[in-house]
Design a protein around this motif. Structure first.
Motif, mmCIF file in Angstrom:
data_model
loop_
_atom_site.group_PDB
_atom_site.id
_atom_site.type_symbol
_atom_site.label_atom_id
_atom_site.label_comp_id
_atom_site.label_asym_id
_atom_site.label_seq_id
_atom_site.Cartn_x
_atom_site.Cartn_y
_atom_site.Cartn_z
ATOM 1 N N ASP A 37 47.529 123.610 104.047
ATOM 2 C CA ASP A 37 47.712 124.661 103.046
ATOM 3 C C ASP A 37 49.106 124.600 102.434
ATOM 4 O O ASP A 37 49.271 124.802 101.220
ATOM 5 C CB ASP A 37 47.464 126.032 103.677
ATOM 6 C CG ASP A 37 45.996 126.266 103.988
ATOM 7 O OD1 ASP A 37 45.152 125.534 103.438
ATOM 8 O OD2 ASP A 37 45.696 127.162 104.801
ATOM 9 N N TRP A 38 50.117 124.355 103.251
ATOM 10 C CA TRP A 38 51.477 124.256 102.728
ATOM 11 C C TRP A 38 51.595 123.079 101.766
ATOM 12 O O TRP A 38 52.242 123.179 100.719
ATOM 13 C CB TRP A 38 52.458 124.109 103.879
ATOM 14 C CG TRP A 38 53.902 124.234 103.475
ATOM 15 C CD1 TRP A 38 54.653 125.364 103.463
ATOM 16 C CD2 TRP A 38 54.755 123.170 103.035
ATOM 17 N NE1 TRP A 38 55.918 125.090 103.036
ATOM 18 C CE2 TRP A 38 56.026 123.748 102.761
ATOM 19 C CE3 TRP A 38 54.587 121.806 102.830
ATOM 20 C CZ2 TRP A 38 57.096 122.994 102.303
ATOM 21 C CZ3 TRP A 38 55.656 121.054 102.368
ATOM 22 C CH2 TRP A 38 56.896 121.644 102.114
ATOM 23 N N VAL A 46 54.101 124.844 89.390
ATOM 24 C CA VAL A 46 53.729 126.232 89.634
ATOM 25 C C VAL A 46 52.904 126.789 88.484
ATOM 26 O O VAL A 46 51.911 127.505 88.685
ATOM 27 C CB VAL A 46 54.996 127.078 89.859
ATOM 28 C CG1 VAL A 46 54.635 128.545 90.032
ATOM 29 C CG2 VAL A 46 55.774 126.562 91.065
ATOM 30 N N ASP A 47 53.281 126.467 87.231
ATOM 31 C CA ASP A 47 52.577 127.026 86.082
ATOM 32 C C ASP A 47 51.253 126.346 85.799
ATOM 33 O O ASP A 47 50.587 126.691 84.819
ATOM 34 C CB ASP A 47 53.468 126.946 84.836
ATOM 35 C CG ASP A 47 53.875 125.515 84.528
ATOM 36 O OD1 ASP A 47 53.736 124.667 85.439
ATOM 37 O OD2 ASP A 47 54.316 125.239 83.398
ATOM 38 N N ILE A 56 47.986 129.811 97.618
ATOM 39 C CA ILE A 56 49.353 130.012 97.175
ATOM 40 C C ILE A 56 50.211 130.461 98.353
ATOM 41 O O ILE A 56 49.894 131.420 99.060
ATOM 42 C CB ILE A 56 49.418 131.051 96.039
ATOM 43 C CG1 ILE A 56 48.516 130.595 94.894
ATOM 44 C CG2 ILE A 56 50.850 131.234 95.567
ATOM 45 C CD1 ILE A 56 48.859 129.249 94.319
ATOM 46 N N ILE A 57 51.321 129.765 98.554
ATOM 47 C CA ILE A 57 52.297 130.089 99.584
ATOM 48 C C ILE A 57 53.639 130.277 98.897
ATOM 49 O O ILE A 57 53.977 129.523 97.974
ATOM 50 C CB ILE A 57 52.373 128.967 100.643
ATOM 51 C CG1 ILE A 57 51.025 128.825 101.358
ATOM 52 C CG2 ILE A 57 53.464 129.250 101.664
ATOM 53 C CD1 ILE A 57 50.998 127.735 102.399
ATOM 54 N N PRO A 58 54.425 131.295 99.255
ATOM 55 C CA PRO A 58 55.717 131.523 98.598
ATOM 56 C C PRO A 58 56.587 130.275 98.590
ATOM 57 O O PRO A 58 56.544 129.447 99.501
ATOM 58 C CB PRO A 58 56.341 132.648 99.427
ATOM 59 C CG PRO A 58 55.173 133.353 100.034
ATOM 60 C CD PRO A 58 54.133 132.313 100.279
ATOM 61 N N PHE A 63 58.632 124.443 105.669
ATOM 62 C CA PHE A 63 57.565 123.544 106.140
ATOM 63 C C PHE A 63 57.171 123.913 107.566
ATOM 64 O O PHE A 63 58.042 124.156 108.417
ATOM 65 C CB PHE A 63 58.052 122.095 106.073
ATOM 66 C CG PHE A 63 57.070 121.101 106.619
ATOM 67 C CD1 PHE A 63 55.952 120.722 105.890
ATOM 68 C CD2 PHE A 63 57.261 120.539 107.871
ATOM 69 C CE1 PHE A 63 55.050 119.807 106.392
ATOM 70 C CE2 PHE A 63 56.358 119.616 108.385
ATOM 71 C CZ PHE A 63 55.257 119.254 107.633
ATOM 72 N N PRO A 64 55.871 123.979 107.877
ATOM 73 C CA PRO A 64 55.437 124.307 109.254
ATOM 74 C C PRO A 64 55.699 123.150 110.214
ATOM 75 O O PRO A 64 54.792 122.396 110.574
ATOM 76 C CB PRO A 64 53.942 124.606 109.091
ATOM 77 C CG PRO A 64 53.535 123.863 107.880
ATOM 78 C CD PRO A 64 54.718 123.845 106.959
#
Length: 418
Positions: A37-38, A46-47, A56-58, A63-64
């Motif tokens: 997901d990341w 982004v656009d 969507i992740i902020p 990074f995990p």
């Protein structure tokens, strides 16, 4: 150094071990989901991301990594109490396993980590022990208890148990432990010494050595294919998910396990036989993956050349025999006597050089060529015996030796005769 032993857990312990496997599989898949997901949220601008199809992740979300996901395990145990039944270090090594796969993917550029389906997660690791867990004929696993173990060979003196990996085989009906041993003794690299042989691997003969000895290829899979086909047909007729279907699947898995054990036993015995005959062994550095994609892929997979080379390298290290791989290109198309190129197809099983008249079996000629290349490599590196100027590839030395061998006096050896 790893030793593999068979263990015999009782019904309660087997049920608990299978539950641990599924819990580790869930942790592995959850951590992989966070990773994917990341990455998916940052693979385009982004656009231009789709709000409906992308997760969507902020942008400030880090990074995990392994340490972040490992530190989140105590929080996850509060939310999911069943995670507390599994040893904490076992869950940490599961996260470590995922990130090792991720690092290997980044290094080779392909093979993204995949989600594990039911039954595909077949092992977990206890990374450390304060005391020796093996006591007589039992091994004590944390939170599992003492499990009977078939200690067919004792732990060597001076070694201590570093970690234990629990393996599930034959659909959870057979259990093994891989005990990793360590010692403070440093083992030096094996030098080149003694009698040297080259080996050539093939399908007509499994192994042909440069000393004209050879080993026929046992057809492990084909010899049991008829019985395996019968068991698979019986399993296909059962209702999927029923108890009879599960019993039939266990019979099929047991047959595959038996074939693999017979093949590994043959490879180990052949490797020990080679070590009995020589102190230096050279083999071809085969493209094992390429062999499994050709027209003879079934026979190549049944022969398992990659497993044999790996086991031979391990046996040679254990017994103090030097082992090295050489370039396999053109070993069967080159004459080992005069080094002339002799092109021949696979159907030609005899080597006959038109330049020097040397005649022998095709595989034997290839084994001699492997030995020749191996000796060239170790001589150029200064590893064979006493190192001289002739053995390090200095410019002009080879020509000087040829002139001396031709009977030219030393004072006339300044320039070659045109």
């Amino acid at each position: 150094m790893n030793y593999t032993y068979r263990i015999d857990p009782n019904v309660v312990q087997q049920t608990e071990l299978l539950e641990w496997m599924e819990t580790c599989r869930g942790v592995y898949n959850y951590a992989l989901r966070e990773l994917k997901d990341w990455i998916a949220s940052r693979k385009c601008q982004v656009d231009r991301c789709s709000l409906e199809k992308e997760y969507i992740i902020p942008a400030d979300e880090p990074f995990p990594s392994y340490h972040r996901q490992q530190n989140n395990l105590p929080k996850a145990k509060k939310q999911f109490p069943h995670l507390g039944k599994v040893h904490s270090q076992v869950l940490q090594t599961t996260i470590r396993r995922l990130h090792d796969t991720w690092e290997a993917f980044k290094k080779r550029g392909h093979g993204f980590p995949r989600f594990k389906k039911f039954g595909q997660f077949k092992s977990f690791v206890f990374p450390q022990f304060k005391h020796n867990p093996i006591n007589g004929f039992t091994i004590k696993l944390p939170k599992i208890g003492e499990v009977p173990i078939n200690l067919h060979r004792p732990i060597p003196n001076g070694f201590k148990v570093k970690q234990v990996r629990v393996l599930s085989r034959v659909r959870g009906t057979q259990w093994y432990v891989v005990v990793t041993l360590e010692s403070d003794i440093s083992v030096p690299d094996v030098p080149v010494h003694g009698r040297a042989i080259g080996i050539d691997l093939g399908l007509e003969r499994f192994l042909t050595a440069s000393d004209r000895s050879f080993q026929e290829r046992p057809k492990f899979f084909k010899s049991m294919q008829r019985k395996l086909k019968l068991l698979q047909r019986r399993a296909a007729r059962k209702q999927k998910g029923s108890q009879n279907w599960e019993k039939a699947q266990i019979e099929v898995a047991r047959m595959h396990h038996r074939i693999a054990n017979r093949r590994k036993d043959f490879h180990l015995k052949t490797a020990h036989q080679l070590c009995d005959r020589a102190q230096t062994i050279f083999a071809e550095d085969l493209n094992v993956k390429g062999l499994t994609r050709g027209m003879l892929r079934t026979d190549c997979v049944d022969a398992a050349f990659g497993q044999f080379l790996s086991l031979t390298e391990w046996v040679c290290w254990k017994r103090g025999v030097y082992f090295a791989k050489v370039n396999p290109n053109g070993t069967s198309q080159t004459c080992p006597s005069c080094l002339a190129t002799v092109s021949k197809g696979l159907e030609v099983r005899e080597h006959h050089c038109p330049e020097c008249g040397y005649r022998t079996h095709r595989d034997h000629a290839a084994a001699e060529m492997v030995l020749h290349r191996g000796q060239e490599n170790v001589v150029s590196q200064g590893l064979w015996g006493t190192e001289t100027a002739c053995q390090v590839g200095l410019s002009g030395v080879y020509d000087l030796d040829k002139w001396r061998g031709a009977g030219i006096p030393n004072r006339e050896a300044g320039k070659p005769v045109l």
